[in-house]
Design an enzyme around this catalytic site. Structure first.
Site, PDB file in Angstrom:
ATOM      1  N   SER A  87       0.817  -1.217   0.000  1.00  0.00           N
ATOM      2  CA  SER A  87       0.000   0.000   0.000  1.00  0.00           C
ATOM      3  C   SER A  87       0.849   1.264   0.000  1.00  0.00           C
ATOM      4  O   SER A  87       2.011   1.263   0.418  1.00  0.00           O
ATOM      5  CB  SER A  87      -0.900   0.024   1.241  1.00  0.00           C
ATOM      6  OG  SER A  87      -1.622  -1.175   1.349  1.00  0.00           O
TER       7      SER A  87
HETATM    8  N1  SAH Z   1      -0.461  -5.292   3.931  1.00  0.00           N
HETATM    9  C1  SAH Z   1       0.275  -5.522   2.697  1.00  0.00           C
HETATM   10  C2  SAH Z   1      -0.484  -5.075   1.457  1.00  0.00           C
HETATM   11  C3  SAH Z   1      -1.300  -6.187   1.025  1.00  0.00           C
HETATM   12  S1  SAH Z   1      -2.169  -6.143  -0.491  1.00  0.00           S
HETATM   13  C4  SAH Z   1       1.655  -4.910   2.724  1.00  0.00           C
HETATM   14  O1  SAH Z   1       1.981  -4.207   3.694  1.00  0.00           O
HETATM   15  O2  SAH Z   1       2.423  -5.176   1.809  1.00  0.00           O
HETATM   16  C5  SAH Z   1      -3.466  -7.237  -0.005  1.00  0.00           C
HETATM   17  C6  SAH Z   1      -3.061  -8.672   0.228  1.00  0.00           C
HETATM   18  O3  SAH Z   1      -4.242  -9.356   0.644  1.00  0.00           O
HETATM   19  C7  SAH Z   1      -2.573  -9.405  -1.017  1.00  0.00           C
HETATM   20  O4  SAH Z   1      -1.305  -9.932  -0.770  1.00  0.00           O
HETATM   21  C8  SAH Z   1      -3.609 -10.507  -1.223  1.00  0.00           C
HETATM   22  O5  SAH Z   1      -3.076 -11.707  -1.723  1.00  0.00           O
HETATM   23  C9  SAH Z   1      -4.166 -10.685   0.181  1.00  0.00           C
HETATM   24  N2  SAH Z   1      -5.501 -11.290   0.250  1.00  0.00           N
HETATM   25  C10 SAH Z   1      -6.558 -11.148  -0.607  1.00  0.00           C
HETATM   26  N3  SAH Z   1      -7.604 -11.869  -0.182  1.00  0.00           N
HETATM   27  C11 SAH Z   1      -7.213 -12.493   0.976  1.00  0.00           C
HETATM   28  C12 SAH Z   1      -7.858 -13.381   1.892  1.00  0.00           C
HETATM   29  N4  SAH Z   1      -9.106 -13.822   1.714  1.00  0.00           N
HETATM   30  N5  SAH Z   1      -7.157 -13.796   2.970  1.00  0.00           N
HETATM   31  C13 SAH Z   1      -5.867 -13.391   3.187  1.00  0.00           C
HETATM   32  N6  SAH Z   1      -5.221 -12.562   2.339  1.00  0.00           N
HETATM   33  C14 SAH Z   1      -5.872 -12.109   1.255  1.00  0.00           C
END
Ligand code: SAH
Length: 241
Positions: A87
């Site tokens: 993000s």
């Molecule tokens: N917090 C992260 C940004 C993540 S982007 C950082 O600091 O880099 C969102 C993430 O959520 C992605 O990696 C995606 O694969 C994950 N995601 C999507 N659906 C999900 C689910 N049902 N359970 C766990 N993770 C999920």
């Protein structure tokens, strides 16, 4: 001077040069982080001193691919592979501030991604439990967090919609992927007096960042903050299709 002395001297000079370059590098990134804090975060209204101090320290570039290091501190999300992103720094700061973390808190994060948000939280709370649905991302984040000694983070590979019942209830819950509706299983895993910060809405468009508070009687209140755009929170079923 004999050959042995000469090669020793060259060795020392080489080591000094390497250390200097490494030092410059370290310095350069910390200067970039300070600029990021001033220009992107404080200027937009984040005031929490703990959040600011932690984000001044956590090396965001080490959570992404080396090819992206030159833009690691730019004002936007960046790709981390598998169609996912780390993000925008401001959003990380804003959500962390909204979460009102405290040193005794146990926090659940859904969407580990690169592990950066988990690392920021790890410096502010007692323990972070984070769930990632893409196994490669979960494994890589786990390694990065371990290498950088964030020892109070546990990474689970799985479906965040189920939460982490074994470690529940949590003082705080943060989602960094957007479900279309508030997942009830996660609200159920929030402690009375707890707080949850999450983007909610249709895929890619028209999402809002919500704060959910559960009072001491278990009653839940919901408040909209910013319009946002997060990657969707997917269901395990979709990933298998
Ligand atoms: N917090 C992260 C940004 C993540 S982007 C950082 O600091 O880099 C969102 C993430 O959520 C992605 O990696 C995606 O694969 C994950 N995601 C999507 N659906 C999900 C689910 N049902 N359970 C766990 N993770 C999920």
């Amino acid at each position: 001077m004999n050959v042995g002395q000469l090669s020793k001297l060259i060795g020392i000079a080489f080591l000094a040069l390497t250390l200097q370059i490494a030092g410059q590098d370290k310095n350069e990134y910390s200067v970039q982080r300070t600029t990021m804090i001033e220009k992107q975060i404080v200027s937009r209204g984040v005031t929490d001193e703990e959040v600011i101090s932690v984000m001044t320290d956590v090396p965001r570039h080490l959570f992404i691919d080396e090819s992206q290091w030159p833009i690691a501190y730019s004002d936007g999300p960046l790709p981390i592979g598998h169609g996912q992103t780390i993000s925008q720094p401001y959003i990380v700061a804003f959500m962390t501030e909204l979460l009102q973390p405290d040193t005794h808190h146990s926090v659940l994060e859904i969407g580990t991604g690169s592990g950066y948000q988990a690392a920021v939280l790890a410096r502010l709370v007692h323990h972070v439990y984070t769930i990632e649905i893409v196994p490669e991302l979960g494994r890589s984040a786990r390694q990065t967090l371990k290498r950088l000694s964030y020892d109070n983070v546990s990474v689970q590979i799985g479906d965040g919609y189920k939460g982490w019942p074994k470690e529940a209830p949590f003082d705080r819950i943060i989602l960094t992927a957007a479900p279309e509706e508030v997942p009830q299983a996660l609200v159920d895993q929030l402690k009375p007096g707890g707080r949850m910060v999450l983007p909610v809405g249709p895929r890619w468009w028209g999402q809002d960042l919500l704060v959910i508070e559960k009072d001491s009687t278990g009653e839940v209140m919901e408040k909209k903050t910013l319009p946002v755009r997060f990657v969707p929170m997917v269901h395990e079923q979709e990933r298998k299709n």
